[in-house]
Design a protein around this motif. Structure first.
Motif, short mmCIF file in Angstrom:
data_model
loop_
_atom_site.label_atom_id
_atom_site.label_comp_id
_atom_site.label_asym_id
_atom_site.label_seq_id
_atom_site.Cartn_x
_atom_site.Cartn_y
_atom_site.Cartn_z
N LYS A 60 95.66 -79.15 22.60
CA LYS A 60 94.42 -79.59 23.24
C LYS A 60 94.62 -79.82 24.73
CE LYS A 60 93.17 -83.84 23.50
NZ LYS A 60 92.67 -85.20 23.34
N LEU A 61 93.53 -79.74 25.42
CA LEU A 61 93.49 -80.21 26.81
C LEU A 61 92.54 -81.39 26.85
CD1 LEU A 61 93.17 -76.75 27.12
CD2 LEU A 61 93.92 -77.49 29.39
N GLU A 105 83.37 -87.03 21.63
CA GLU A 105 82.98 -86.17 22.75
C GLU A 105 82.88 -84.73 22.24
OE1 GLU A 105 86.19 -87.09 25.39
OE2 GLU A 105 87.52 -85.58 24.54
N GLU A 138 85.48 -84.05 19.32
CA GLU A 138 86.77 -84.73 19.20
C GLU A 138 86.53 -86.23 19.12
OE1 GLU A 138 89.65 -84.53 22.41
OE2 GLU A 138 91.26 -85.02 21.01
N ILE A 140 88.36 -89.44 19.99
CA ILE A 140 89.51 -89.91 20.75
C ILE A 140 89.65 -91.42 20.51
CG2 ILE A 140 89.60 -88.11 22.50
CD1 ILE A 140 87.96 -89.92 24.33
#
Ligand code: 0L1
Ligand code: MG
Length: 260
Positions: A60-61, A105, A138, A140
């Motif tokens: 992932k970035l 997100e 995602e 987080i």
């Protein structure tokens, strides 16, 4: 020169995950934590997870849009890994009791069809190696107090990765210009923002190429069958019990996360 014990700090972060509690930033305890050490802590943290029986679903970035960088007060992207145990379907319940202070997100997600590596990797090579591009959400969950961190902190913490909902529609990479794919992100029916793929540093495929170039520094690359989260074009929103977050993509369909 201080020698940083990467495995110690990896265990510190994994304990925070296991005990679902916030911990103090590592940068507050080690002045000027170098980025290379932060990535070494991340490697040790991911190795702990693999040792405990997990496997890698991909990479992932994070922090690839201005919206995210401004939200978190950090001005460059970060790279991390996606454990297989964290991957969920396109419409998924997320047990918030398993997490500390989760946020959600929207994400552009690349499904990689061919192995890809190289210090000079380009966006075109990424598109050639990609089978499909789909939408995602995602979850987080920074392990740090009040979701506050420096860039080295968040890198050590595997870029806050917690869960990843992966869309089941999407397109082949040549079917549309990814920079024009639009995402509208809503929480409990309220639109939080709309952005296109161009919000990801100009081009989501270029973000993935940056990741490949980063991995090449350690002779690593992406593997066929992996997924890559290219980043969030919009800021993250809190996920509580009963929250319903919907990412609606012009070309990828909807992805829906419900906090339970
Ligand atoms: O995926 C992300 O953009 C997260 C990167 C880390 C920053 C954060 O926790 O918001
Ligand atoms: Mg993200």
């Amino acid at each position: 020169m201080t020698v940083i014990d990467h495995r110690h700090w990896a265990r510190y972060l994994q304990l925070a995950v296991d005990e679902r509690r916030e911990v103090q930033g590592i940068g507050a305890q080690i002045d000027g934590l170098p980025l290379d050490d932060a990535y070494a802590i991340q490697d040790a943290l991911v190795a702990e997870k693999m040792f405990a029986g997990d496997s890698l679903a991909g990479a992932k970035l994070g922090l690839t849009s201005k919206a995210k960088q401004e939200q978190m007060g950090v001005d460059e992207p970060a790279y991390g890994w996606v454990p297989a145990s964290s991957v969920l379907g396109a419409h998924a319940d997320v047990d918030v009791c398993e997490l500390i202070h989760p946020r959600v997100e929207p994400e552009f997600v690349f499904l990689i069809g061919d192995d890809l590596s190289g210090a000079d990797c380009t966006a075109d090579q990424v598109l050639d190696a990609t089978e499909r591009v789909v939408g995602g959400i995602e979850v987080i969950d920074s392990r740090y107090e009040a979701f506050k961190f420096t860039l080295p902190d968040v890198i050590a913490d595997n870029t806050s990765a917690a869960r990843a909902l992966i869309g089941d529609q999407g397109i082949a990479p040549g079917d549309a210009d990814l920079t024009t794919v639009e995402c509208t992100f809503s929480v409990d029916g309220e639109v939080k923002g709309t952005a296109t793929g161009a919000a990801l540093l100009g081009d989501p495929a270029e973000c993935v190429a940056m990741l490949v170039r980063h991995l090449a520094r350690k002779d690593r690359g992406l593997r066929a069958g992996w997924l890559v989260l290219a980043g969030a074009p919009l800021g993250a929103e809190p996920l509580g019990v009963g929250t319903v977050a919907t990412a609606s993509y012009s070309h990828f369909g909807d992805v829906v996360a419900r906090g339970v």
